[in-house]
Design a protein around this motif. Structure first.
Motif, PDB file in Angstrom:
ATOM      1  N   ASN A 105       0.542  -1.144   0.109  1.00 52.62           N
ATOM      2  CA  ASN A 105      -0.210  -0.078   0.083  1.00 52.62           C
ATOM      3  C   ASN A 105       1.020   1.013  -0.389  1.00 52.62           C
ATOM      4  OD1 ASN A 105      -2.334  -1.575  -0.057  1.00 52.62           O
ATOM      5  ND2 ASN A 105      -2.533  -1.381   2.308  1.00 52.62           N
ATOM      6  N   VAL A 106       1.977   1.193   0.954  1.00 49.50           N
ATOM      7  CA  VAL A 106       2.889   2.586   0.601  1.00 49.50           C
ATOM      8  C   VAL A 106       3.724   2.770  -0.638  1.00 49.50           C
ATOM      9  CG1 VAL A 106       4.918   3.095   1.706  1.00 49.50           C
ATOM     10  CG2 VAL A 106       3.594   2.812   3.241  1.00 49.50           C
ATOM     11  N   ALA A 107       3.928   1.451  -1.248  1.00 53.90           N
ATOM     12  CA  ALA A 107       4.130   1.663  -2.593  1.00 53.90           C
ATOM     13  C   ALA A 107       3.457   1.891  -3.603  1.00 53.90           C
ATOM     14  CB  ALA A 107       5.387   0.271  -3.210  1.00 53.90           C
ATOM     15  N   VAL A 108       2.467   1.773  -3.706  1.00 53.56           N
ATOM     16  CA  VAL A 108       1.260   2.176  -4.371  1.00 53.56           C
ATOM     17  C   VAL A 108       0.983   3.642  -4.057  1.00 53.56           C
ATOM     18  CG1 VAL A 108      -1.067   2.088  -5.085  1.00 53.56           C
ATOM     19  CG2 VAL A 108       0.161  -0.176  -4.907  1.00 53.56           C
ATOM     20  N   ALA A 109       1.360   4.268  -3.268  1.00 54.51           N
ATOM     21  CA  ALA A 109       0.938   5.374  -2.609  1.00 54.51           C
ATOM     22  C   ALA A 109       1.953   6.629  -3.644  1.00 54.51           C
ATOM     23  CB  ALA A 109       0.678   5.688  -1.686  1.00 54.51           C
ATOM     24  N   MET A 110       3.321   5.858  -3.491  1.00 52.83           N
ATOM     25  CA  MET A 110       4.581   6.398  -3.239  1.00 52.83           C
ATOM     26  C   MET A 110       4.742   6.554  -5.106  1.00 52.83           C
ATOM     27  SD  MET A 110       7.450   5.032  -1.342  1.00 52.83           S
ATOM     28  CE  MET A 110       8.887   6.267  -1.729  1.00 52.83           C
ATOM     29  N   PRO A 128       4.670  -0.394 -16.101  1.00 51.52           N
ATOM     30  CA  PRO A 128       3.604  -1.356 -15.485  1.00 51.52           C
ATOM     31  C   PRO A 128       4.643  -2.029 -14.041  1.00 51.52           C
ATOM     32  CG  PRO A 128       6.116  -1.870 -17.567  1.00 51.52           C
ATOM     33  CD  PRO A 128       6.322  -0.298 -16.475  1.00 51.52           C
ATOM     34  N   ILE A 129       3.904  -3.359 -13.697  1.00 57.66           N
ATOM     35  CA  ILE A 129       4.330  -3.599 -12.093  1.00 57.66           C
ATOM     36  C   ILE A 129       4.923  -4.742 -12.558  1.00 57.66           C
ATOM     37  CG2 ILE A 129       3.015  -4.364  -9.823  1.00 57.66           C
ATOM     38  CD1 ILE A 129       1.253  -2.524  -9.890  1.00 57.66           C
ATOM     39  N   PHE A 130       6.097  -5.668 -11.629  1.00 62.41           N
ATOM     40  CA  PHE A 130       6.956  -6.598 -12.434  1.00 62.41           C
ATOM     41  C   PHE A 130       6.172  -7.386 -10.766  1.00 62.41           C
ATOM     42  CE2 PHE A 130      10.319  -6.127 -14.891  1.00 62.41           C
ATOM     43  CZ  PHE A 130       9.849  -6.661 -16.329  1.00 62.41           C
ATOM     44  N   GLU A 131       5.650  -8.338 -10.572  1.00 59.12           N
ATOM     45  CA  GLU A 131       5.186  -9.463  -9.243  1.00 59.12           C
ATOM     46  C   GLU A 131       6.158 -10.498 -10.091  1.00 59.12           C
ATOM     47  OE1 GLU A 131       3.741  -9.043  -6.628  1.00 59.12           O
ATOM     48  OE2 GLU A 131       2.074 -10.772  -6.457  1.00 59.12           O
ATOM     49  N   LEU A 132       6.782 -10.801  -8.667  1.00 60.08           N
ATOM     50  CA  LEU A 132       8.112 -11.788  -8.928  1.00 60.08           C
ATOM     51  C   LEU A 132       7.381 -13.327  -8.302  1.00 60.08           C
ATOM     52  CD1 LEU A 132      11.210 -10.177  -8.916  1.00 60.08           C
ATOM     53  CD2 LEU A 132       9.829 -11.033 -11.121  1.00 60.08           C
ATOM     54  N   GLY A 133       7.189 -13.901  -8.816  1.00 59.95           N
ATOM     55  CA  GLY A 133       6.352 -15.492  -7.479  1.00 59.95           C
ATOM     56  C   GLY A 133       4.692 -15.197  -7.288  1.00 59.95           C
ATOM     57  N   HIS A 173      -4.014  -8.693  -5.023  1.00 60.78           N
ATOM     58  CA  HIS A 173      -4.133  -7.013  -4.093  1.00 60.78           C
ATOM     59  C   HIS A 173      -3.934  -5.645  -5.127  1.00 60.78           C
ATOM     60  CE1 HIS A 173      -4.538  -4.827  -0.528  1.00 60.78           C
ATOM     61  NE2 HIS A 173      -3.101  -3.555  -0.845  1.00 60.78           N
ATOM     62  N   LEU A 174      -2.547  -5.593  -6.048  1.00 63.99           N
ATOM     63  CA  LEU A 174      -2.144  -4.965  -6.485  1.00 63.99           C
ATOM     64  C   LEU A 174      -2.530  -5.225  -7.915  1.00 63.99           C
ATOM     65  CD1 LEU A 174       1.699  -6.267  -6.983  1.00 63.99           C
ATOM     66  CD2 LEU A 174       0.870  -4.039  -5.869  1.00 63.99           C
ATOM     67  N   ARG A 175      -3.453  -5.898  -8.141  1.00 60.22           N
ATOM     68  CA  ARG A 175      -4.804  -5.794  -9.068  1.00 60.22           C
ATOM     69  C   ARG A 175      -5.997  -4.742  -9.071  1.00 60.22           C
ATOM     70  NH1 ARG A 175      -6.741 -10.587 -11.570  1.00 60.22           N
ATOM     71  NH2 ARG A 175      -8.279 -11.884  -9.006  1.00 60.22           N
TER      72      ARG A 175
END
Ligand SMILES: C[S@@+](CC[C@H](N)C(=O)[O-])C[C@H]1O[C@@H](n2cnc3c(N)ncnc32)[C@H](O)[C@@H]1O
Length: 166
Positions: free
Chosen positions: A19-24, A31-36, A45-47
């Motif tokens: 949540n902190v990173a998404v705000a930052m 794009p976002i990388f989701e590793l794993g 959660h990210l989507r």
């Protein structure tokens, strides 16, 4: 601490860091990388948090909840090291958020994975991008970010790319 408490704290730490990173990265395109992918919980959660971002998921063995499996164009199947190497040129300098949750509980293997991610992520990160990891990474050009309140040191790791002026 019971294993249940420890598990709950891990999930809370993940959610709070995400949540902190998404705000930052609100003003950082890319794009976002989701590793794993795992169960797909953090992907989901990210989507939900970033409905307009492309999320590329790296996973060697897809066994997530069927609702939490990305389409083929956003799923980079296979070993994350090989996939990240193949993705370097395409994503150079563009990734706004990279979340790595690849821990296996096997310290030598996790150290190897952390070293590989540390070597591969810098080339794809956008300026102002954020890296979150369940393993400590070696990123001398990144700034180590403080963890959100309540997240115990060492449980998760957050970095800003690149380091702001010293
Ligand atoms: C702890 S789970 C991820 C859990 C996920 N964040 C969630 O919320 O459900 C780790 C995942 O990383 C994958 N993984 C670990 N090492 C990998 C590698 N070298 N290449 C590709 N996938 C890997 C595993 O298959 C596993 O599905």
């Amino acid at each position: 601490m019971s294993r249940l408490d420890s598990f709950l704290r891990r999930l809370q730490a993940q959610r709070d860091c995400l949540n902190v990173a998404v705000a930052m990265i609100a003003k950082v395109p890319g794009p976002i990388f989701e590793l794993g992918l795992g169960n797909g919980r953090t992907y989901d959660h990210l989507r939900e948090a970033c409905p307009r971002r492309e999320i590329f998921v790296f996973e060697r063995q897809v066994s997530a909840h069927p609702d939490c499996i990305p389409d083929a164009a956003h799923l980079l199947k296979g070993d994350v090291g090989k996939s990240l190497a193949a993705a370097q040129q395409r994503f150079a300098g563009t990734v706004a958020l990279a979340h790595a949750d690849l821990g296996s509980g096997n310290p030598p293997r996790d150290a190897e994975t952390a070293a590989m991610i540390s070597a591969r992520l810098p080339a794809v990160m956008a300026p102002g991008g954020v890296i979150i990891s369940d393993q400590e990474l070696t990123l001398p050009q990144a700034e180590i970010l403080p963890l959100p309140p309540g997240v115990q040191a060492g449980r998760y790791f957050m970095y800003l790319w690149p380091k702001t002026a010293d």
